[in-house]
Write a protein that holds these residues in place. Structure first.
Motif, mmCIF file in Angstrom:
data_model
loop_
_atom_site.group_PDB
_atom_site.id
_atom_site.type_symbol
_atom_site.label_atom_id
_atom_site.label_comp_id
_atom_site.label_asym_id
_atom_site.label_seq_id
_atom_site.Cartn_x
_atom_site.Cartn_y
_atom_site.Cartn_z
ATOM 1 N N ASP A 123 0.947 -1.188 0.007
ATOM 2 C CA ASP A 123 0.106 -0.099 -0.148
ATOM 3 C C ASP A 123 0.887 1.262 0.188
ATOM 4 O O ASP A 123 1.783 1.249 0.723
ATOM 5 C CB ASP A 123 -0.795 -0.090 1.379
ATOM 6 N N MET A 124 0.549 2.365 -0.933
ATOM 7 C CA MET A 124 1.422 3.572 -1.091
ATOM 8 C C MET A 124 1.473 4.223 0.353
ATOM 9 O O MET A 124 2.299 4.768 0.469
ATOM 10 C CB MET A 124 0.759 4.389 -1.925
ATOM 11 N N ALA A 125 0.473 4.268 1.169
ATOM 12 C CA ALA A 125 0.699 4.756 2.611
ATOM 13 C C ALA A 125 1.738 4.151 3.505
ATOM 14 O O ALA A 125 2.403 4.763 4.116
ATOM 15 C CB ALA A 125 -0.785 4.631 3.245
ATOM 16 N N ALA A 126 1.867 3.017 3.293
ATOM 17 C CA ALA A 126 3.033 2.267 3.999
ATOM 18 C C ALA A 126 4.323 2.410 3.357
ATOM 19 O O ALA A 126 5.337 2.734 3.939
ATOM 20 C CB ALA A 126 2.853 0.545 3.910
ATOM 21 N N VAL A 127 4.262 2.813 2.025
ATOM 22 C CA VAL A 127 5.754 3.049 1.258
ATOM 23 C C VAL A 127 6.065 4.397 1.769
ATOM 24 O O VAL A 127 7.235 4.796 2.381
ATOM 25 C CB VAL A 127 5.524 2.875 -0.233
ATOM 26 N N GLN A 128 4.974 5.185 1.857
ATOM 27 C CA GLN A 128 5.452 6.709 2.102
ATOM 28 C C GLN A 128 5.897 6.856 3.816
ATOM 29 O O GLN A 128 6.791 7.686 4.131
ATOM 30 C CB GLN A 128 4.200 7.509 2.142
ATOM 31 N N GLN A 129 5.358 5.926 4.650
ATOM 32 C CA GLN A 129 5.662 6.021 5.900
ATOM 33 C C GLN A 129 7.270 5.209 6.008
ATOM 34 O O GLN A 129 8.071 5.726 6.846
ATOM 35 C CB GLN A 129 4.712 5.030 6.694
ATOM 36 N N ALA A 130 7.587 4.168 5.279
ATOM 37 C CA ALA A 130 8.714 3.642 5.273
ATOM 38 C C ALA A 130 9.765 4.646 4.601
ATOM 39 O O ALA A 130 11.078 4.519 4.995
ATOM 40 C CB ALA A 130 8.779 2.352 4.612
ATOM 41 N N VAL A 131 9.365 5.124 3.686
ATOM 42 C CA VAL A 131 10.364 6.230 3.158
ATOM 43 C C VAL A 131 9.916 7.742 2.895
ATOM 44 O O VAL A 131 9.335 8.045 1.854
ATOM 45 C CB VAL A 131 10.542 5.575 1.336
ATOM 46 N N PRO A 132 9.840 8.277 3.872
ATOM 47 C CA PRO A 132 9.419 9.531 4.084
ATOM 48 C C PRO A 132 9.990 10.443 2.964
ATOM 49 O O PRO A 132 9.274 11.558 2.690
ATOM 50 C CB PRO A 132 10.012 10.335 5.239
ATOM 51 N N ALA A 133 11.080 10.438 2.459
ATOM 52 C CA ALA A 133 11.570 11.382 1.443
ATOM 53 C C ALA A 133 11.186 11.071 0.038
ATOM 54 O O ALA A 133 11.427 12.051 -0.846
ATOM 55 C CB ALA A 133 13.298 11.108 1.406
ATOM 56 N N LEU A 134 10.248 10.135 -0.041
ATOM 57 C CA LEU A 134 9.762 9.836 -1.290
ATOM 58 C C LEU A 134 8.664 10.863 -1.916
ATOM 59 O O LEU A 134 7.851 11.176 -0.977
ATOM 60 C CB LEU A 134 8.842 8.370 -1.320
ATOM 61 N N ALA A 135 8.716 11.145 -3.042
ATOM 62 C CA ALA A 135 7.668 12.173 -3.587
ATOM 63 C C ALA A 135 6.237 11.632 -3.703
ATOM 64 O O ALA A 135 5.979 10.493 -3.553
ATOM 65 C CB ALA A 135 8.038 12.280 -5.092
ATOM 66 N N ARG A 136 5.308 12.572 -3.222
ATOM 67 C CA ARG A 136 3.983 12.127 -3.398
ATOM 68 C C ARG A 136 3.503 11.972 -4.819
ATOM 69 O O ARG A 136 4.217 12.474 -5.710
ATOM 70 C CB ARG A 136 3.069 13.222 -2.540
ATOM 71 N N GLY A 137 2.296 11.237 -4.970
ATOM 72 C CA GLY A 137 1.875 11.411 -6.373
ATOM 73 C C GLY A 137 1.733 9.883 -6.997
ATOM 74 O O GLY A 137 1.154 9.658 -7.993
ATOM 75 N N PHE A 138 2.734 9.131 -6.395
ATOM 76 C CA PHE A 138 2.743 7.496 -6.921
ATOM 77 C C PHE A 138 1.294 6.683 -6.383
ATOM 78 O O PHE A 138 1.039 7.378 -5.285
ATOM 79 C CB PHE A 138 4.031 6.827 -6.413
ATOM 80 N N SER A 139 1.065 6.085 -7.080
ATOM 81 C CA SER A 139 -0.278 5.660 -6.850
ATOM 82 C C SER A 139 -0.131 3.832 -6.521
ATOM 83 O O SER A 139 -0.999 3.301 -5.641
ATOM 84 C CB SER A 139 -1.196 5.576 -7.699
ATOM 85 N N ARG A 140 0.890 3.229 -6.954
ATOM 86 C CA ARG A 140 0.938 1.933 -6.828
ATOM 87 C C ARG A 140 2.691 1.363 -6.620
ATOM 88 O O ARG A 140 3.238 2.284 -7.006
ATOM 89 C CB ARG A 140 0.591 0.954 -7.895
ATOM 90 N N SER A 141 2.579 0.351 -5.738
ATOM 91 C CA SER A 141 4.146 0.012 -5.523
ATOM 92 C C SER A 141 4.208 -1.433 -5.288
ATOM 93 O O SER A 141 3.249 -2.113 -4.738
ATOM 94 C CB SER A 141 4.692 0.698 -4.305
ATOM 95 N N VAL A 142 5.357 -2.361 -5.884
ATOM 96 C CA VAL A 142 5.386 -3.501 -5.456
ATOM 97 C C VAL A 142 7.002 -3.565 -5.126
ATOM 98 O O VAL A 142 7.901 -2.572 -5.139
ATOM 99 C CB VAL A 142 5.405 -4.206 -6.432
ATOM 100 N N GLN A 143 7.124 -4.417 -4.000
ATOM 101 C CA GLN A 143 8.478 -4.528 -3.184
ATOM 102 C C GLN A 143 9.212 -5.852 -3.141
ATOM 103 O O GLN A 143 8.295 -6.862 -2.805
ATOM 104 C CB GLN A 143 8.240 -3.865 -1.930
ATOM 105 N N MET A 144 10.556 -5.844 -3.171
ATOM 106 C CA MET A 144 11.074 -7.258 -2.923
ATOM 107 C C MET A 144 12.005 -6.755 -1.737
ATOM 108 O O MET A 144 12.863 -5.964 -1.762
ATOM 109 C CB MET A 144 11.970 -7.765 -3.911
ATOM 110 N N GLU A 145 11.851 -7.347 -0.523
ATOM 111 C CA GLU A 145 12.594 -6.847 0.733
ATOM 112 C C GLU A 145 13.843 -7.381 0.719
ATOM 113 O O GLU A 145 14.609 -6.607 1.331
ATOM 114 C CB GLU A 145 11.672 -7.320 2.038
ATOM 115 N N ASP A 146 14.220 -8.280 0.038
ATOM 116 C CA ASP A 146 15.594 -8.992 0.166
ATOM 117 C C ASP A 146 16.600 -8.606 -0.773
ATOM 118 O O ASP A 146 17.754 -9.135 -0.840
ATOM 119 C CB ASP A 146 15.681 -10.476 0.324
#
Length: 369
Positions: A123-146
């Protein structure tokens, strides 16, 4: 009078592929001479970003995927081994990687399910919380943690230091190859300005220059230089906790707060001059991803030459009709990612051991013009 030297294997090219090829062969007891026309690791291996993953792994063939998976699993061990042997830490740094607003997100998730890789929607809200410096305006994210990144200049330094400790390795820098020695239809070594080097096998691992070298033998190797430019910022150590990628551009955090942003894709022959338009484009991408970089110090801007190859599949193995000649080149954008597996596979084939993966997709036979 020019010198003459003998070794079981002569490796041409001191980038990460050549260094790791020499390291793996020497560890098996083979005597190796490693040659580089300048200092080792000064080209693409130094210039790249060091993400230990293809930028979009689901867009590559199974051949690239097989090498990438083996290497990704091996990198932490390699980093620990080199630190123990040399005291130089290549900084294999597991940060994870977020891909933002992917056009082919469904294909990416299907690839991850099929390949059993830990790629997931976030969820983008979780991404923004994890990476506060990230620009606003992105709507979707996928992640590989490792996913990790490796500090490639340090990796090169560690490999060089490890080789210098081995009694069965000779390292010759500032030693350009001018031709090949052929005897009775077999490649028996190379000619250099400093003298001939005779070897039972010659491995060409010269990156973007591999095709030029092989022209002297009448071999058409489809490997060509593809220029890439990068910029480096200095930020606080906690500025960017994860790698981020959007619209083909990425930001990579180092442990000390440096942030790498790249990269361009340019076909400009062997010209690797950094350019102002590329710098402006990279800065624009950097600030679109991480707005605070507009006020950050740019501490470096450089270019390197990737060894472009068809579909990014490297050439690994013996060359038909040229007994004694071997290739480990043509890794395009993924040399650092694929290096451990590529060099292990080369050593397995050359020493006639059971290979770590099926070698057929990389074989030069049938792929050279």
């Amino acid at each position: 009078m020019p010198s003459r030297e003998n070794a079981e294997v002569c490796v041409i090219g001191g980038g990460v592929i050549g260094l790791l090829s020499a390291y793996g062969l020497a560890a098996s007891g083979v005597s190796v001479v490693l040659l580089d026309r300048q200092q080792v690791g000064a080209e693409s291996s130094w210039a790249g970003g060091g993400i230990v993953s293809p930028l979009y792994p689901w867009r590559y063939s199974a051949a690239v995927t097989a090498l990438a998976h083996w290497s990704q699993d091996f990198y932490p061990h390699l980093g620990e081994q080199l630190l123990a042997e040399t005291g130089i830490d290549p900084e294999v740094y597991v940060t994870g990687l977020y891909w933002l607003d992917l056009e082919d997100e469904a294909e990416a998730l299907e690839w991850a399910r099929r390949e059993r890789r830990p790629l997931r929607q976030v969820d983008m809200a979780a991404v923004q919380q994890a990476v506060p410096a990230l620009a606003r305006g992105f709507s979707r994210s996928v992640q590989m943690e490792d996913v990790a990144n490796v500090r490639n200049p340090r990796l090169v330094k560690a490999l060089r230091a490890a080789l210098l400790k081995l009694p069965n390795v000779t390292l010759r820098e500032q030693c350009a190859v001018t031709g090949f020695i052929r005897e009775a239809g077999r490649v028996r070594g190379v000619r250099t300005a400093q003298g001939d080097i005779h070897a039972d096998r010659v491995v060409v691992a010269a990156g973007a220059w591999s095709g030029e070298l092989l022209k002297g033998l009448g071999i058409e190797l489809p490997v060509e230089p593809v220029k890439g430019q990068m910029i480096l910022y200095k930020c606080a150590e906690d500025f960017l906790p994860s790698m981020v990628l959007a619209k083909g551009r990425y930001a990579i955090p180092r442990r000390d707060g440096h942030i790498l942003v790249g990269s361009t894709l340019e076909r400009a022959g062997f010209d690797k001059t950094p350019t102002e338009p590329a710098l402006a484009s990279l800065r624009s991408s950097a600030e679109a991803l991480l707005p605070a970089l507009a006020n950050a110090e740019v501490v470096g801007h450089w270019a390197g030459l990737r060894p472009g190859s068809p579909e990014g599949v490297p050439f690994i193995g013996p060359v038909p009709q040229h007994e004694g000649l071997w290739l480990n080149c043509g890794h395009y954008r993924n040399g650092l990612v694929l290096a451990p597996a590529s060099c292990q596979l080369l050593a397995d084939l050359l020493l006639e051991r059971a290979p770590i993966i099926d070698p057929a997709p990389y074989a030069p036979a049938g792929r050279l013009r």
